[in-house]
Design a protein around this motif. Structure first.
Motif, PDB file in Angstrom:
ATOM      1  N   PHE A 134     -24.105  47.632 -29.657  1.00  0.00           N
ATOM      2  CA  PHE A 134     -24.413  46.205 -29.581  1.00  0.00           C
ATOM      3  C   PHE A 134     -25.562  45.865 -30.513  1.00  0.00           C
ATOM      4  O   PHE A 134     -26.701  46.249 -30.249  1.00  0.00           O
ATOM      5  N   PRO A 135     -25.286  45.148 -31.602  1.00  0.00           N
ATOM      6  CA  PRO A 135     -26.414  44.732 -32.432  1.00  0.00           C
ATOM      7  C   PRO A 135     -27.075  43.498 -31.824  1.00  0.00           C
ATOM      8  O   PRO A 135     -26.430  42.742 -31.092  1.00  0.00           O
ATOM      9  N   ARG A 227     -29.438  49.649 -22.304  1.00  0.00           N
ATOM     10  CA  ARG A 227     -30.467  49.060 -23.162  1.00  0.00           C
ATOM     11  C   ARG A 227     -30.042  47.634 -23.536  1.00  0.00           C
ATOM     12  O   ARG A 227     -30.840  46.707 -23.563  1.00  0.00           O
ATOM     13  N   TRP A 228     -28.757  47.484 -23.805  1.00  0.00           N
ATOM     14  CA  TRP A 228     -28.246  46.164 -24.168  1.00  0.00           C
ATOM     15  C   TRP A 228     -28.405  45.173 -23.019  1.00  0.00           C
ATOM     16  O   TRP A 228     -28.777  44.015 -23.218  1.00  0.00           O
ATOM     17  N   MET A 229     -28.169  45.641 -21.796  1.00  0.00           N
ATOM     18  CA  MET A 229     -28.293  44.737 -20.647  1.00  0.00           C
ATOM     19  C   MET A 229     -29.751  44.304 -20.458  1.00  0.00           C
ATOM     20  O   MET A 229     -30.025  43.173 -20.068  1.00  0.00           O
ATOM     21  N   GLU A 235     -34.285  38.889 -23.943  1.00  0.00           N
ATOM     22  CA  GLU A 235     -34.500  38.484 -25.331  1.00  0.00           C
ATOM     23  C   GLU A 235     -33.689  37.259 -25.781  1.00  0.00           C
ATOM     24  O   GLU A 235     -33.597  36.991 -26.976  1.00  0.00           O
ATOM     25  N   VAL A 236     -33.128  36.520 -24.855  1.00  0.00           N
ATOM     26  CA  VAL A 236     -32.362  35.329 -25.246  1.00  0.00           C
ATOM     27  C   VAL A 236     -33.307  34.264 -25.804  1.00  0.00           C
ATOM     28  O   VAL A 236     -34.361  34.003 -25.247  1.00  0.00           O
ATOM     29  N   LEU A 282     -27.636  34.925 -31.200  1.00  0.00           N
ATOM     30  CA  LEU A 282     -26.189  34.853 -30.936  1.00  0.00           C
ATOM     31  C   LEU A 282     -25.784  36.069 -30.119  1.00  0.00           C
ATOM     32  O   LEU A 282     -24.804  36.060 -29.392  1.00  0.00           O
ATOM     33  N   ALA A 283     -26.550  37.139 -30.297  1.00  0.00           N
ATOM     34  CA  ALA A 283     -26.440  38.298 -29.423  1.00  0.00           C
ATOM     35  C   ALA A 283     -27.866  38.739 -29.164  1.00  0.00           C
ATOM     36  O   ALA A 283     -28.559  39.089 -30.127  1.00  0.00           O
ATOM     37  N   PRO A 284     -28.354  38.703 -27.934  1.00  0.00           N
ATOM     38  CA  PRO A 284     -27.661  38.267 -26.726  1.00  0.00           C
ATOM     39  C   PRO A 284     -27.390  36.756 -26.735  1.00  0.00           C
ATOM     40  O   PRO A 284     -28.223  35.976 -27.179  1.00  0.00           O
TER      41      PRO A 284
END
Ligand SMILES: Cc1ncc(C[n+]2csc(CCOP(=O)(O)OP(=O)(O)O)c2C)c(N)n1
Lengths: 375, 257
Positions: A134-135, A227-229, A235-236, A282-284
């Protein structure tokens, strides 16, 4: 510090230097080339590494090696170049190394053209390289915001040992705009405890993306997901304009968001309750915030410079709770504020109409009419 | 008569990890590893060396050396090594690559690393075949040689000719040291070690790109016994890939090691 007039790409490059970038590896491609040219001059002046690589494949693999040393390193390119970099990006993700990749997007697919586009949304936001990773993807909408997002990108990359993609389009790369540069940051003195530096007085270190036993890769994939979660939870980032009481809420990022803000202000001046929600990450993706927006607005209009890629993400969050409409321009065409204003007016006249069954299909019909008129 | 104090005349180099390798019996990858480790020990480079492993049979090289290592994408080791060396110019950086890795998928990266005079060392294992994926044709496969992807033998009409990398790379001004050696017998192994030493000396002196091509055996995929495989190197590979010094910086030429 005073504002100065900068060309987008040069401003981004200077911002990267000030954020402590110690290595840049790239290959020329319009509309991002000035980034490389600026680095070619400035990096050697400062005793930092610059290499014009033989290809984007080599450039990203140089970044890969350089990132193994724990220093701040990056590359900048544009769509076709980014496609070539996807191999290295996947390896960097698999090795859990920090680095920043800027895509100054242009019209495609294929060689396409050199005009601004947002057609690489899927590639940059969802990953683009092979495998489960997940970038982080940032989408600034002004030169100043892009400048500020570069230090942020390096911080996030290091904090999460992650790739950070910055999506801008040819408009931002090429336009001249006043902006204020952040101060020069001191360079990191000691490498992080995972970096390679020579096994002096310590155990050897290995940096690799191989987990030959599937259970080891599974654990790695799980670590990346967790880590992505954590990133999703903390970090939104987004920006809002008049959304508190908006009946028509536009969702748009980057240049499309910026053009939409002009249309929203114009509509507001005429008493129409329009607003703009602009995702910066855009991600997250700002899922909770968009779901909350859907609760207080009557209709949502997604505007993009592609065929409706973020539209899919918005639809998934909104789950049919409020009607969604779409407006996009394609192939390197940037929408004018008037076009978006016209969309706001059209929607405002039909505010209580049933939800479009397929927002993309209805937009295609409208766009084809507009194209007939333009030609 | 008193018995002389025992003296150690042969032991595992410090730069080599105490680990069993996964290489097939008779494969010369292990010999090449040992030579590199001996040279790193002799030059006392271990503590500042960063190796770059390839994709190929030697993909796990990082497990067999006792110094810092990174693992590259297939063919990209010279680019990765460039990134490391540019960030850490005082460190010693080398890649270890097979012939599919270096001369096929990684042709652009190796050529340009040499052209830039990148101060890295490359140990190039030429076994005329793709070992890891089960014996397909490599750019170095000999004319007529049977592989799983040239089942009727390499047909030069449709599959072209072997690539001689040492010769090609020696034409580039950025190259400081480019030689070809072989690992098929003790005498040649000794010469190979000396070449590896001089390649690292080239790097330590900042004299540009250095590469040692090593003719190596692959008994498993050549479908020969280990002894016959060594004979194959001597009889078949050396005529196609002549041993020799293709480019030697004069400063290195004067060195006696
Ligand atoms: C991009 C990519 N393509 C193909 C492969 C599959 N692959 C793994 S090793 C290899 C060949 C390696 O052969 P060589 O470099 O000659 O080394 P050897 O195994 O003989 O030591 C190939 C094609 C891969 N890992 N990545």
């Amino acid at each position: 510090m005073a504002k100065k007039l900068y060309k987008g790409n040069e401003a981004f490059a200077e911002a990267a230097i000030r954020a402590g970038c110690e290595g840049f590896f790239g290959y020329p491609i319009t509309p991002s080339t000035e980034f490389l040219e600026y680095m070619a001059k400035r990096m050697p002046e400062l005793g930092r590494a610059f290499v014009q690589a033989e290809s984007e494949v080599a450039a990203i693999n140089m970044v890969y090696g350089a990132a193994c040393t724990g220093k701040r390193v990056m590359t900048a390119s544009s769509s076709p170049g980014i496609s070539l970099m996807m191999e290295g990006i996947s390896y960097i993700a698999g090795t859990e190394l920090p680095c920043v990749v800027i895509n100054v997007m242009r019209g495609g697919p294929g060689l396409g053209n050199i005009a601004p586009s947002q057609g690489d949304y899927y590639q940059m936001v969802k990953g683009g390289g092979h495998g489960d990773y997940f970038p982080i993807a940032l989408a600034p909408s002004t030169v100043q915001e892009a400048v500020d997002s570069i230090a942020l990108a390096f911080d996030l990359a290091e904090k999460y040992r992650s790739i950070v993609h910055i999506l801008v389009d040819g408009n931002l790369g090429q336009m001249m705009e006043p902006c204020e540069m952040p101060p020069m940051q001191p360079l990191r003195e000691t490498p992080p405890d995972w970096a390679v530096s020579g096994a002096k007085g310590r155990e050897k270190r290995i940096l690799s993306s191989i987990y030959i036993d599937p259970p080891d890769e599974e654990v790695t994939n799980l670590r990346l997901l967790k880590r992505w979660m954590e990133i999703e939870a903390s970090e939104v980032r987004y920006d809002e304009l008049h959304t508190e009481d908006a009946e028509i809420a536009i969702i748009a990022f980057g240049t499309a968001g910026r053009v939409a803000s002009t249309a929203v202000r114009q509509a507001r001046a005429e008493g129409i309750k329009a607003g703009l929600f602009r995702p910066i990450t855009l991600a997250p993706f700002p899922k909770k915030e968009i779901a909350a927006l859907a609760k207080r607005t009557k209709r949502i209009l997604v505007v993009e410079m592609n065929t409706g890629m973020m539209l899919d993400d918005v639809s998934r969050v909104i789950e049919g709770k409020v009607p969604i409409e779409f407006y996009g321009r394609l192939g390197g065409v940037t929408p004018l504020p008037d076009e978006i204003y016209d969309e706001i007016m059209r929607i405002s006249h039909n505010i209580d109409a049933p939800a479009p069954e397929n927002p993309r299909m209805e937009w295609v019909t409208r766009l084809e009419k507009i194209l007939e008129g333009e030609n | 008569m008193a018995i002389a104090e025992p003296k150690i005349v042969y032991q595992r180099p410090t730069s080599l990890a105490t680990r069993v390798t996964h290489y097939c019996p008779g494969c010369t990858h292990g010999v090449a590893h040992r030579l590199i480790a001996e040279v790193l020990d002799e030059m006392e480079l271990r503590e500042k060396t960063i190796g770059v492993a390839p994709v190929g049979c030697s993909v796990f090289a990082y497990n067999y050396f006792d110094h810092d290592y990174v693992e590259a994408a297939h063919g990209r080791a010279p680019a990765m090594a460039t990134g490391i060396k540019r960030m850490l110019p005082k460190n010693t950086v080398y890649t270890y690559q097979g012939d599919g890795d270096l001369a096929s998928i990684g042709m652009a990266e190796i050529m340009h690393a040499a052209a830039r005079g990148e101060n890295i060392t490359v140990v190039f294992i030429n076994n005329a075949i793709y070992g890891m994926t089960g014996g397909q044709m490599a750019p170095t496969t000999l004319p007529g040689m049977v592989t799983t992807s040239s089942p009727g033998g390499r047909d030069i009409e449709s599959m072209g000719y072997p690539v001689r990398m040492a010769e090609i790379l020696s034409t580039l001004d950025g190259a400081g040291y480019v030689v070809r050696r072989s690992l098929h017998d003790p005498n040649n192994i000794r010469k190979a070690k000396k070449a590896i030493r001089l390649a690292f000396e080239t790097q330590e002196r900042g004299l540009g790109f250095s590469l040692v091509e090593l003719l190596s055996s692959c008994p498993t995929n050549w479908k020969l016994s280990p002894v016959d495989a060594l004979q194959f190197i001597e009889d078949k590979m050396i005529p196609m890939f002549p041993l020799g010094d293709y480019k030697v910086n004069p400063e290195i030429g004067k060195l006696r090691v």
